[in-house]
Design a protein around this motif. Structure first.
Motif, PDB file in Angstrom:
ATOM      1  N   VAL A  85      10.629 -53.454 -14.848  1.00 35.90           N
ATOM      2  CA  VAL A  85      11.115 -53.407 -13.200  1.00 35.90           C
ATOM      3  C   VAL A  85      12.255 -54.115 -13.029  1.00 35.90           C
ATOM      4  CG1 VAL A  85      10.226 -53.827 -10.924  1.00 35.90           C
ATOM      5  CG2 VAL A  85       8.924 -52.524 -12.524  1.00 35.90           C
ATOM      6  N   ARG A  86      12.334 -55.473 -13.424  1.00 36.54           N
ATOM      7  CA  ARG A  86      13.546 -56.355 -13.172  1.00 36.54           C
ATOM      8  C   ARG A  86      14.831 -55.933 -13.796  1.00 36.54           C
ATOM      9  NH1 ARG A  86      14.169 -61.115 -11.026  1.00 36.54           N
ATOM     10  NH2 ARG A  86      15.554 -62.588 -11.698  1.00 36.54           N
ATOM     11  N   VAL A  87      14.794 -55.366 -15.051  1.00 41.00           N
ATOM     12  CA  VAL A  87      15.841 -54.926 -15.521  1.00 41.00           C
ATOM     13  C   VAL A  87      16.301 -53.501 -14.947  1.00 41.00           C
ATOM     14  CG1 VAL A  87      16.771 -53.687 -17.593  1.00 41.00           C
ATOM     15  CG2 VAL A  87      15.488 -55.972 -17.859  1.00 41.00           C
ATOM     16  N   ALA A  88      15.359 -52.661 -14.416  1.00 38.47           N
ATOM     17  CA  ALA A  88      15.658 -51.638 -13.538  1.00 38.47           C
ATOM     18  C   ALA A  88      16.482 -51.931 -12.458  1.00 38.47           C
ATOM     19  CB  ALA A  88      14.458 -50.770 -13.357  1.00 38.47           C
ATOM     20  N   LYS A  89      16.103 -52.927 -11.843  1.00 37.76           N
ATOM     21  CA  LYS A  89      16.751 -53.466 -10.544  1.00 37.76           C
ATOM     22  C   LYS A  89      18.227 -53.895 -10.707  1.00 37.76           C
ATOM     23  CE  LYS A  89      12.655 -53.880  -7.918  1.00 37.76           C
ATOM     24  NZ  LYS A  89      11.842 -54.858  -7.407  1.00 37.76           N
ATOM     25  N   LEU A  90      18.281 -54.420 -12.044  1.00 35.45           N
ATOM     26  CA  LEU A  90      19.557 -55.195 -12.482  1.00 35.45           C
ATOM     27  C   LEU A  90      20.382 -53.756 -12.755  1.00 35.45           C
ATOM     28  CD1 LEU A  90      18.511 -58.302 -14.465  1.00 35.45           C
ATOM     29  CD2 LEU A  90      20.268 -58.397 -12.568  1.00 35.45           C
ATOM     30  N   ALA A  91      20.024 -53.084 -13.407  1.00 40.14           N
ATOM     31  CA  ALA A  91      20.699 -51.872 -14.007  1.00 40.14           C
ATOM     32  C   ALA A  91      21.139 -50.898 -12.778  1.00 40.14           C
ATOM     33  CB  ALA A  91      19.680 -50.933 -14.893  1.00 40.14           C
ATOM     34  N   ARG A  92      20.556 -50.927 -11.808  1.00 41.44           N
ATOM     35  CA  ARG A  92      20.715 -50.009 -10.589  1.00 41.44           C
ATOM     36  C   ARG A  92      22.042 -50.863  -9.827  1.00 41.44           C
ATOM     37  NH1 ARG A  92      16.485 -48.288  -6.166  1.00 41.44           N
ATOM     38  NH2 ARG A  92      16.009 -50.470  -6.187  1.00 41.44           N
ATOM     39  N   ALA A  93      21.922 -52.065  -9.930  1.00 30.06           N
ATOM     40  CA  ALA A  93      23.036 -53.061  -9.389  1.00 30.06           C
ATOM     41  C   ALA A  93      24.221 -52.916 -10.091  1.00 30.06           C
ATOM     42  CB  ALA A  93      22.592 -54.489  -9.228  1.00 30.06           C
ATOM     43  N   ALA A  94      23.920 -52.911 -11.493  1.00 29.80           N
ATOM     44  CA  ALA A  94      25.273 -52.855 -12.214  1.00 29.80           C
ATOM     45  C   ALA A  94      26.074 -51.473 -12.620  1.00 29.80           C
ATOM     46  CB  ALA A  94      24.833 -53.159 -13.616  1.00 29.80           C
ATOM     47  N   THR A  95      25.320 -50.575 -12.268  1.00 29.62           N
ATOM     48  CA  THR A  95      25.802 -49.305 -12.320  1.00 29.62           C
ATOM     49  C   THR A  95      26.006 -48.485 -11.208  1.00 29.62           C
ATOM     50  OG1 THR A  95      23.694 -48.127 -13.030  1.00 29.62           O
ATOM     51  CG2 THR A  95      24.962 -49.008 -14.573  1.00 29.62           C
ATOM     52  N   GLY A  96      25.342 -48.781 -10.002  1.00 32.52           N
ATOM     53  CA  GLY A  96      25.187 -47.972  -8.882  1.00 32.52           C
ATOM     54  C   GLY A  96      24.484 -46.574  -9.028  1.00 32.52           C
ATOM     55  N   VAL A  97      23.680 -46.741 -10.006  1.00 31.42           N
ATOM     56  CA  VAL A  97      23.078 -45.306 -10.508  1.00 31.42           C
ATOM     57  C   VAL A  97      21.426 -45.526 -10.311  1.00 31.42           C
ATOM     58  CG1 VAL A  97      22.351 -43.855 -12.155  1.00 31.42           C
ATOM     59  CG2 VAL A  97      24.790 -44.224 -11.837  1.00 31.42           C
ATOM     60  N   ASN A  98      20.487 -44.729  -9.589  1.00 28.31           N
ATOM     61  CA  ASN A  98      19.365 -45.084  -9.655  1.00 28.31           C
ATOM     62  C   ASN A  98      18.511 -44.342 -10.614  1.00 28.31           C
ATOM     63  OD1 ASN A  98      19.316 -42.423  -8.617  1.00 28.31           O
ATOM     64  ND2 ASN A  98      18.295 -43.019  -6.741  1.00 28.31           N
ATOM     65  N   TRP A  99      19.246 -43.463 -11.576  1.00 32.14           N
ATOM     66  CA  TRP A  99      18.551 -42.858 -12.729  1.00 32.14           C
ATOM     67  C   TRP A  99      17.977 -44.089 -13.631  1.00 32.14           C
ATOM     68  CZ3 TRP A  99      19.392 -37.474 -14.726  1.00 32.14           C
ATOM     69  CH2 TRP A  99      19.371 -36.521 -13.575  1.00 32.14           C
ATOM     70  N   LEU A 100      16.936 -44.140 -14.350  1.00 30.91           N
ATOM     71  CA  LEU A 100      16.220 -44.923 -15.276  1.00 30.91           C
ATOM     72  C   LEU A 100      15.499 -44.382 -16.526  1.00 30.91           C
ATOM     73  CD1 LEU A 100      16.309 -47.976 -15.587  1.00 30.91           C
ATOM     74  CD2 LEU A 100      13.897 -47.697 -15.009  1.00 30.91           C
ATOM     75  N   LYS A 101      15.945 -44.748 -17.707  1.00 25.12           N
ATOM     76  CA  LYS A 101      15.170 -44.305 -18.910  1.00 25.12           C
ATOM     77  C   LYS A 101      14.390 -45.386 -18.900  1.00 25.12           C
ATOM     78  CE  LYS A 101      15.166 -43.550 -23.881  1.00 25.12           C
ATOM     79  NZ  LYS A 101      15.948 -43.782 -24.939  1.00 25.12           N
ATOM     80  N   GLY A 129      12.396 -45.792  -5.347  1.00 19.27           N
ATOM     81  CA  GLY A 129      13.473 -44.913  -5.196  1.00 19.27           C
ATOM     82  C   GLY A 129      14.093 -44.463  -6.229  1.00 19.27           C
ATOM     83  N   PHE A 130      13.796 -45.010  -7.461  1.00 21.81           N
ATOM     84  CA  PHE A 130      14.289 -44.642  -8.934  1.00 21.81           C
ATOM     85  C   PHE A 130      13.926 -43.244  -9.317  1.00 21.81           C
ATOM     86  CE2 PHE A 130      14.850 -49.122  -8.881  1.00 21.81           C
ATOM     87  CZ  PHE A 130      15.784 -49.309  -9.690  1.00 21.81           C
ATOM     88  N   THR A 131      14.876 -42.731 -10.185  1.00 28.63           N
ATOM     89  CA  THR A 131      14.608 -41.398 -10.697  1.00 28.63           C
ATOM     90  C   THR A 131      14.090 -41.930 -11.963  1.00 28.63           C
ATOM     91  OG1 THR A 131      15.967 -40.176  -9.356  1.00 28.63           O
ATOM     92  CG2 THR A 131      15.532 -39.171 -11.543  1.00 28.63           C
TER      93      THR A 131
END
Lengths: 267, 64
Positions: A85-101, A129-131
């Protein structure tokens, strides 16, 4: 056929059914050539801490045409739902994308995902709000549970990540496919294009490949071959395979076969 | 304070932007978490940091 048979994930449509990872390439030039040759429209990336002692190098996002590809950041390396969950939020901030594997993987040897942690993280992330595209073992009960919490796909493994052992889980993947309400993406372990073809022939909606292309002698050529494998498998699935038989069935008519003269028949 | 899992010397009055300058990290293309607050690098506020803060600075790299 690709244009009349799009893949739809979370309301977005794609003409390619092949997703590519961006790991293990020798350099960005080789990676870009492979992405190009594959025709992929969805590419995965990982999220890592910046090296504090040697910052400023790399620049994967600068090397990718972000207009062209749907980025799919992953949570590779996360061992628990909380880390993911923490990395997902960092990923969204880093890429501007809410898709997540989503990957929750406590096991370093076989890299097998934790079904309980994956479901827990998926529920939280969908709520945020993630996909969510979760990486799973081919477990139909888990797949249905992930659908119910709102995941956009499920991504059952063919064999262990990076192993190149091919589709070793086809019987279980059949059970995931049976009645699936979201696209099923076969991920991990595909070694050659015929593995991808087999997955799509079974009815999988897409395949994700990284190591088999990155570690090929010619990654761009292998990427093209995987694109053809996926297309062949999909066409085969849509065409509907023949029924299997226990014994042979001649392809040529049995009537009118030429025989040697019968000595019993008078001349 | 902690930065990327390592202890980092804290000086009173240290701000997030000053920390990034100190580490020679360009904020574009990174993401930053201060505790449970997450920011695209370019939008991170120049907030004052506290000694107990846990800071993560990450970027996207190749992966599958």
């Amino acid at each position: 056929m690709t244009h009349s048979d799009p893949l739809t994930i979370a309301g977005k449509t794609f003409t390619s059914r092949l997703m590519l990872g961006t790991g293990k390439y020798h350099d960005f030039t080789v990676m870009r050539a492979a992405l190009e040759a594959s025709g992929t429209q969805i590419v995965t990336v990982a999220i890592r801490r910046v090296e504090l002692k040697a910052p400023g190098h790399d620049g994967l996002l600068d090397a990718l045409n972000l207009e062209r590809y749907q980025l799919l950041p992953n949570t590779a390396g996360c061992r628990t739902a909380e880390e993911a969950v923490r990395v997902a939020k960092l990923a969204r901030a880093a890429t501007g994308v809410n898709w997540l594997k989503l990957e929750v993987i406590p096991d370093p040897k076989y890299l097998l995902p934790d079904p309980i942690g994956t479901l827990k993280a998926a529920e939280i992330l969908v709520g945020e709000g993630f996909t969510v595209l979760p990486y799973i073992q081919p477990d139909a009960v888990l797949a249905r549970a992930l659908e119910r919490v709102g995941c956009a796909t499920v991504m059952p493994l063919a064999s262990p990540i990076g192993s190149g052992r091919g589709l070793r889980t086809s019987e279980l993947i059949r059970t995931v496919l049976d009645g699936a309400a979201v696209p099923v993406v076969v991920d991990a372990g595909l070694g050659v294009p015929s593995d991808a073809a087999q997955a799509l022939e079974l009815g999988a909606d897409a395949a994700l490949v990284n190591t088999a292309i990155a570690e090929a002698r010619d990654p761009a050529a292998m990427a093209h071959a995987f694109a053809l494998g996926v297309q062949a498998g999909r066409l085969s699935y849509l065409a509907g395979r023949m029924a299997e038989r226990e014994s042979a069935s001649p392809s040529s008519p049995v009537a009118g076969v030429v025989r040697l003269p019968d000595p019993e028949i008078p001349a | 304070m902690q930065v990327n899992g390592q202890p980092h010397p804290f000086t009173p009055g240290l701000t997030l932007h000053a920390l990034l300058r100190e580490l020679a990290i360009a904020p574009e293309r990174v993401a930053i978490a201060v505790g449970d607050d997450f920011y695209p690098g370019g939008q991170a506020p120049d907030c004052e940091l506290a000694e107990e803060d846990v800071v993560e600075i990450v970027r996207a790299i190749g992966g599958g």
